[in-house]
Design an enzyme around this catalytic site. Structure first.
Site, PDB file in Angstrom:
ATOM      1  N   LYS A   1       0.837  -1.207   0.000  1.00 36.16           N
ATOM      2  CA  LYS A   1       0.000   0.000   0.000  1.00 36.16           C
ATOM      3  C   LYS A   1       0.868   1.252   0.000  1.00 36.16           C
ATOM      4  O   LYS A   1       0.608   2.206  -0.742  1.00 36.16           O
ATOM      5  CB  LYS A   1      -0.953  -0.023   1.207  1.00 36.16           C
ATOM      6  CG  LYS A   1      -2.056  -1.068   1.061  1.00 36.16           C
ATOM      7  CD  LYS A   1      -2.881  -1.279   2.337  1.00 36.16           C
ATOM      8  CE  LYS A   1      -3.882  -2.419   2.112  1.00 36.16           C
ATOM      9  NZ  LYS A   1      -4.742  -2.706   3.283  1.00 36.16           N
TER      10      LYS A   1
ATOM     11  N   GLN B   1      -4.889  -1.359   9.454  1.00 35.83           N
ATOM     12  CA  GLN B   1      -4.815  -2.695   8.866  1.00 35.83           C
ATOM     13  C   GLN B   1      -5.409  -3.733   9.822  1.00 35.83           C
ATOM     14  O   GLN B   1      -5.089  -3.752  11.002  1.00 35.83           O
ATOM     15  CB  GLN B   1      -3.350  -3.032   8.542  1.00 35.83           C
ATOM     16  CG  GLN B   1      -3.163  -4.326   7.781  1.00 35.83           C
ATOM     17  CD  GLN B   1      -3.730  -4.298   6.364  1.00 35.83           C
ATOM     18  OE1 GLN B   1      -3.872  -3.255   5.755  1.00 35.83           O
ATOM     19  NE2 GLN B   1      -4.075  -5.454   5.856  1.00 35.83           N
TER      20      GLN B   1
ATOM     21  N   ASP C   1     -11.440   2.797   3.866  1.00 39.37           N
ATOM     22  CA  ASP C   1     -11.812   1.390   3.711  1.00 39.37           C
ATOM     23  C   ASP C   1     -13.325   1.213   3.550  1.00 39.37           C
ATOM     24  O   ASP C   1     -13.790   0.142   3.158  1.00 39.37           O
ATOM     25  CB  ASP C   1     -11.363   0.585   4.935  1.00 39.37           C
ATOM     26  CG  ASP C   1     -10.015  -0.090   4.728  1.00 39.37           C
ATOM     27  OD1 ASP C   1      -9.759  -0.537   3.594  1.00 39.37           O
ATOM     28  OD2 ASP C   1      -9.250  -0.193   5.695  1.00 39.37           O
TER      29      ASP C   1
HETATM   30  N1  GUN Z   1      -7.068  -6.708   5.978  1.00 38.06           N
HETATM   31  C1  GUN Z   1      -7.362  -7.470   4.904  1.00 38.06           C
HETATM   32  N2  GUN Z   1      -7.950  -6.712   3.949  1.00 38.06           N
HETATM   33  C2  GUN Z   1      -8.025  -5.459   4.447  1.00 38.06           C
HETATM   34  C3  GUN Z   1      -8.531  -4.238   3.923  1.00 38.06           C
HETATM   35  O1  GUN Z   1      -9.044  -4.131   2.807  1.00 38.06           O
HETATM   36  N3  GUN Z   1      -8.400  -3.170   4.737  1.00 38.06           N
HETATM   37  C4  GUN Z   1      -7.852  -3.236   5.968  1.00 38.06           C
HETATM   38  N4  GUN Z   1      -7.785  -2.126   6.701  1.00 38.06           N
HETATM   39  N5  GUN Z   1      -7.382  -4.354   6.486  1.00 38.06           N
HETATM   40  C5  GUN Z   1      -7.460  -5.450   5.720  1.00 38.06           C
END
Ligand code: GUN
Length: 281
Positions: free
Chosen positions: A52, A96, A119
């Site tokens: 990311k 996350q 998100d």
């Molecule tokens: N963990 C697995 N997929 C995601 C996601 O799309 N966003 C976040 N914040 N954590 C994750």
């Protein structure tokens, strides 16, 4: 059968976003900013977060990375997220998941204001999606819609079946398809006649989290099959779809890896830019 190349489509989107992020910066004299919070040492999460941050750099979004130790207190994480909520350089906040078990994830996520919820996990944003109103939509299901759109697949009037009802994928996927005028059925672990329902789908979305769960006898000839699964078997990635046997029956199918996966990060960048744009209007 056409293979949907998510890696290529995601790269095209990143190059579009790079130009849009530069336009934003020129027009508003501020760089688009994304804060990423990772608590603990989960190996998969570390890879995702690194990807990311790298993607932000590629498109000219400033990233604010915060790595916190596994034994962080509830208060220390909440204090960080609240500080990011007040920081004008930060247009989006991503915590996350999963968080270490001793932390109350719900309470930490609730510190993210809706306007910075890149998100789309907040009740406010899910409510907006349910009402077909503007807001931020979870990155993975949004990426699926973008793959369908850019592959020229029209979903209006089609019978779409979503297998999986998670908060992050299945539920928002159902709402996005419904908002796009598909006729939507959601299946899950308690569904009766799963095979019959799946085999009626024009568009089948597999978001189960079980390797090779969708077999050829569950797929209609000519269907579009989108595989959201990322399962690790002996260090190799496997989707939720038995690709080798299913693919010959389909009109379009996504591979794993290289299908939906790369789209998730591209949509995170898009959501961040959208949050920045809304912050100045
Ligand atoms: N963990 C697995 N997929 C995601 C996601 O799309 N966003 C976040 N914040 N954590 C994750």
């Amino acid at each position: 059968m056409t293979l949907i190349d998510g890696k290529k489509i995601a790269a095209e989107i990143r190059s579009e976003l790079k130009a849009e992020a530069a336009d934003f910066q020129a027009k508003y004299a501020q760089q688009v900013g994304l804060a990423v919070v990772l608590v603990g040492e989960d190996a998969a999460s570390q890879v995702y977060v690194r990807n990311k941050i790298r993607a932000c750099e590629e498109v000219g979004i400033r990233s604010f990375a915060h790595f916190m130790p596994t034994d962080s207190t509830q208060k220390s994480v909440e204090d960080l997220v609240c500080a990011l909520a007040d920081d004008d350089r930060v247009h989006g906040i991503l915590v996350q998941l999963p968080l270490p078990a001793h932390l109350d994830a719900e309470r930490i996520l609730s510190c993210i204001p809706r306007q910075k919820d890149v998100d789309g996990f907040s009740a406010a944003n899910i409510g907006r999606l349910a009402l077909d109103e503007e807001g931020t939509v979870a990155c993975t299901p949004l990426g699926v819609m973008e793959l369908l759109h850019r592959s020229g697949i029209n979903v209006a009037g089609k019978r779409a079946v979503v297998v999986g009802r998670s908060k992050i994928v299945g539920r928002p996927m159902m709402l996005l398809l419904l908002n796009a005028d598909a006729t939507v059925t959601v299946c899950h672990s308690r569904t009766n006649e799963l095979k019959r329902i799946c085999s009626e789908a024009d568009i089948l979305i597999a978001a189960v989290g079980k390797p090779h769960f969708i077999t050829a006898d569950m797929v209609k000839q000519g269907a579009v099959v989108i595989d959201v699964g990322i399962n690790r078997i002996d260090d190799k990635l496997a989707g939720d779809v038995d690709f080798d046997r299913v693919a010959p029956k389909t009109s379009f199918i996504t591979p794993v890896p290289g299908g939906v996966g790369p789209m998730t990060i591209a949509m995170l960048l898009k959501n961040t830019l959208d949050c920045a744009r809304r912050s100045v209007r």
